[in-house]
Design a protein around this motif. Sequence first.
Motif, PDB file in Angstrom:
ATOM      1  N   GLY A  16       0.783  -1.241  -0.127  1.00 12.62           N
ATOM      2  CA  GLY A  16      -0.120   0.134   0.025  1.00 12.62           C
ATOM      3  C   GLY A  16       0.831   1.268  -0.091  1.00 12.62           C
ATOM      4  N   HIS A  17       2.264   1.263   0.077  1.00 13.40           N
ATOM      5  CA  HIS A  17       2.861   2.394  -0.110  1.00 13.40           C
ATOM      6  C   HIS A  17       3.987   2.270  -1.222  1.00 13.40           C
ATOM      7  CE1 HIS A  17       1.388   3.392   4.043  1.00 13.40           C
ATOM      8  NE2 HIS A  17       1.544   2.231   4.179  1.00 13.40           N
ATOM      9  N   PRO A  18       4.326   3.581  -1.695  1.00 16.57           N
ATOM     10  CA  PRO A  18       5.453   3.677  -2.647  1.00 16.57           C
ATOM     11  C   PRO A  18       6.845   3.036  -2.073  1.00 16.57           C
ATOM     12  CG  PRO A  18       4.397   5.954  -2.352  1.00 16.57           C
ATOM     13  CD  PRO A  18       3.753   4.904  -1.405  1.00 16.57           C
ATOM     14  N   TRP A  19       7.476   2.597  -3.264  1.00 23.16           N
ATOM     15  CA  TRP A  19       8.718   1.831  -2.921  1.00 23.16           C
ATOM     16  C   TRP A  19       9.698   2.860  -2.118  1.00 23.16           C
ATOM     17  CZ3 TRP A  19      10.370  -2.987  -3.088  1.00 23.16           C
ATOM     18  CH2 TRP A  19      11.889  -3.192  -2.826  1.00 23.16           C
ATOM     19  N   VAL A  20       9.931   3.846  -3.032  1.00 20.61           N
ATOM     20  CA  VAL A  20      10.818   5.118  -2.531  1.00 20.61           C
ATOM     21  C   VAL A  20      10.090   5.586  -1.332  1.00 20.61           C
ATOM     22  CG1 VAL A  20      11.940   7.117  -3.157  1.00 20.61           C
ATOM     23  CG2 VAL A  20      11.722   5.124  -4.667  1.00 20.61           C
ATOM     24  N   GLU A  21      10.895   5.349  -0.119  1.00 23.75           N
ATOM     25  CA  GLU A  21      10.512   6.264   1.183  1.00 23.75           C
ATOM     26  C   GLU A  21      11.720   6.066   2.135  1.00 23.75           C
ATOM     27  OE1 GLU A  21       5.942   4.805   2.429  1.00 23.75           O
ATOM     28  OE2 GLU A  21       7.471   2.896   2.580  1.00 23.75           O
ATOM     29  N   PRO A  22      11.784   7.096   3.091  1.00 23.37           N
ATOM     30  CA  PRO A  22      12.936   7.276   3.562  1.00 23.37           C
ATOM     31  C   PRO A  22      13.401   6.074   4.452  1.00 23.37           C
ATOM     32  CG  PRO A  22      11.437   9.189   4.075  1.00 23.37           C
ATOM     33  CD  PRO A  22      10.468   8.280   3.208  1.00 23.37           C
ATOM     34  N   GLU A  23      12.431   5.547   5.122  1.00 25.31           N
ATOM     35  CA  GLU A  23      12.765   4.039   5.826  1.00 25.31           C
ATOM     36  C   GLU A  23      12.103   3.062   5.004  1.00 25.31           C
ATOM     37  OE1 GLU A  23      11.915   4.371  10.090  1.00 25.31           O
ATOM     38  OE2 GLU A  23      11.016   6.227   9.805  1.00 25.31           O
ATOM     39  N   TRP A  24      12.947   1.846   5.127  1.00 25.62           N
ATOM     40  CA  TRP A  24      12.287   0.582   4.620  1.00 25.62           C
ATOM     41  C   TRP A  24      11.892  -0.100   5.510  1.00 25.62           C
ATOM     42  CZ3 TRP A  24      16.433  -2.100   0.874  1.00 25.62           C
ATOM     43  CH2 TRP A  24      16.205  -1.485  -0.513  1.00 25.62           C
ATOM     44  N   LYS A 278      13.739  10.296   9.524  1.00 18.95           N
ATOM     45  CA  LYS A 278      15.054  10.241   8.631  1.00 18.95           C
ATOM     46  C   LYS A 278      15.164   9.197   7.436  1.00 18.95           C
ATOM     47  CE  LYS A 278      16.016  13.292  12.228  1.00 18.95           C
ATOM     48  NZ  LYS A 278      16.493  14.655  11.738  1.00 18.95           N
ATOM     49  N   HIS A 279      16.071   9.491   6.897  1.00 19.70           N
ATOM     50  CA  HIS A 279      16.326   8.434   5.763  1.00 19.70           C
ATOM     51  C   HIS A 279      16.988   7.203   6.642  1.00 19.70           C
ATOM     52  CE1 HIS A 279      18.354   6.559   2.345  1.00 19.70           C
ATOM     53  NE2 HIS A 279      17.628   7.028   1.672  1.00 19.70           N
ATOM     54  N   ARG A 280      16.919   5.963   6.131  1.00 19.24           N
ATOM     55  CA  ARG A 280      17.384   4.800   6.477  1.00 19.24           C
ATOM     56  C   ARG A 280      18.997   4.605   6.715  1.00 19.24           C
ATOM     57  NH1 ARG A 280      16.230   3.396   1.122  1.00 19.24           N
ATOM     58  NH2 ARG A 280      17.908   2.339   0.154  1.00 19.24           N
ATOM     59  N   SER A 281      19.579   5.389   5.881  1.00 15.93           N
ATOM     60  CA  SER A 281      21.108   5.458   6.145  1.00 15.93           C
ATOM     61  C   SER A 281      21.439   6.201   7.258  1.00 15.93           C
ATOM     62  CB  SER A 281      21.759   6.169   4.706  1.00 15.93           C
ATOM     63  OG  SER A 281      21.131   7.423   4.581  1.00 15.93           O
TER      64      SER A 281
END
Length: 397
Positions: A16-24, A278-281
């Motif tokens: 249900g969500h786009p692939w590109v997200e800040p967190e995986w 925050k981004h996952r990195s």
Amino acid sequence: MINDANAKRPLVAFAGHPWVEPEWMNRQQILSRLGKRGRRVAYSFGALDWWQRASSRWSSSPLFNQAEHRDGIVDILPGRLGARWRTFKAFDELALGRHARYIRSQVARPDEKIIAMLFDPQFVPYIRHLEPCDVVYHAYDDFSGQPGWTDEKASLQRQLLERADMVSASSEAIARSLNFPHVRVLQNGADVEAFLGATNQPEPADLTDIPHPRIGYVGTLNRKVDFPMIAQIAGERPDWHWVLVGRIERQELENDPELSEAFHACRTKTNVHLLGQKHRSEIPAYVGNMDINTMCYRHGGTGWWNAVSPLKLHEYFSSGQPVISAPVPAVMTFSELLEVAESPQDWIDHLTQLLKEPDSRTAARVNVALKNSWNNRVDVYEKWLEEMQLTAIGTTG
């Protein structure tokens, strides 16, 4: 065993969500690894809907469907011209079929049997347009316990369970909630390599002015978080600093009067810090620069939060840092490696003890995390897919 990459059936996944997200989430962790191991994988969050015309998602979407290769998978970006129109059933069915055929064509021949992997029952209407296919369902949440669960959604989940060739869930509690006899449990893992050595990473800029001791939480700030407990302890121990890192689900919190009041109380306290998503990195640096990491969840009753399999559990363990958790069933298996707190006083007692004396379980936590990596989880899941494929071949052979 089916080890030849060419024998691995293409997989089309819906969530249900786009692939590109800040967190995986678990879907990206699982699917990216399947793709990098030689399986053709396409991912979609479904066709757009005409009711989204005033949204930012609509305005930022391409006119036509687009396929972009990233992270070992084909990411499908739905086009505005292929939008669904649920009011008009015939038109809606055309839109479903068009989207399904497009995503299928990116990884498979028209007559090639594929695997349709659904992370959410809402995508059941696409299945008939994906044939020939085996169907797998991975339930990552107890959907039936969440707000907005309707008879229609319950019907879709029953249809999915009846059609599925394999069903898995992220926790034992989620598996039980499905009320289905054959559910395999694939608990969430961790990208261990990203968190090893997290304590040696430099402090993020927005942490540097926050004093120690820092009590950290990383994850979505929604109804599962025990804001009343945080507000109470923050008031009683003003020298302890709660650092909450994650997206705030404001509407969800506002719809719960008790939580809304407690959340706003937290926001007024100078020792509760809301740092946003925050981004996952970036996450390992935050985890590594806390004094104690927490899973400060609500517990008890019938809320969906009792069924969660926390993504952060083995990420925290990978860092080696001390951990305190509410008594979530999925966490209790690892209770020897963390502290379990049921009441605010339990939280105060455990926090006091961990801040006073060094924790000797660092190496043990890291060792457990290594055994529960996403790589190991996907090893297991691939075996299940192979067994399903062999069973299907044996049945039709």
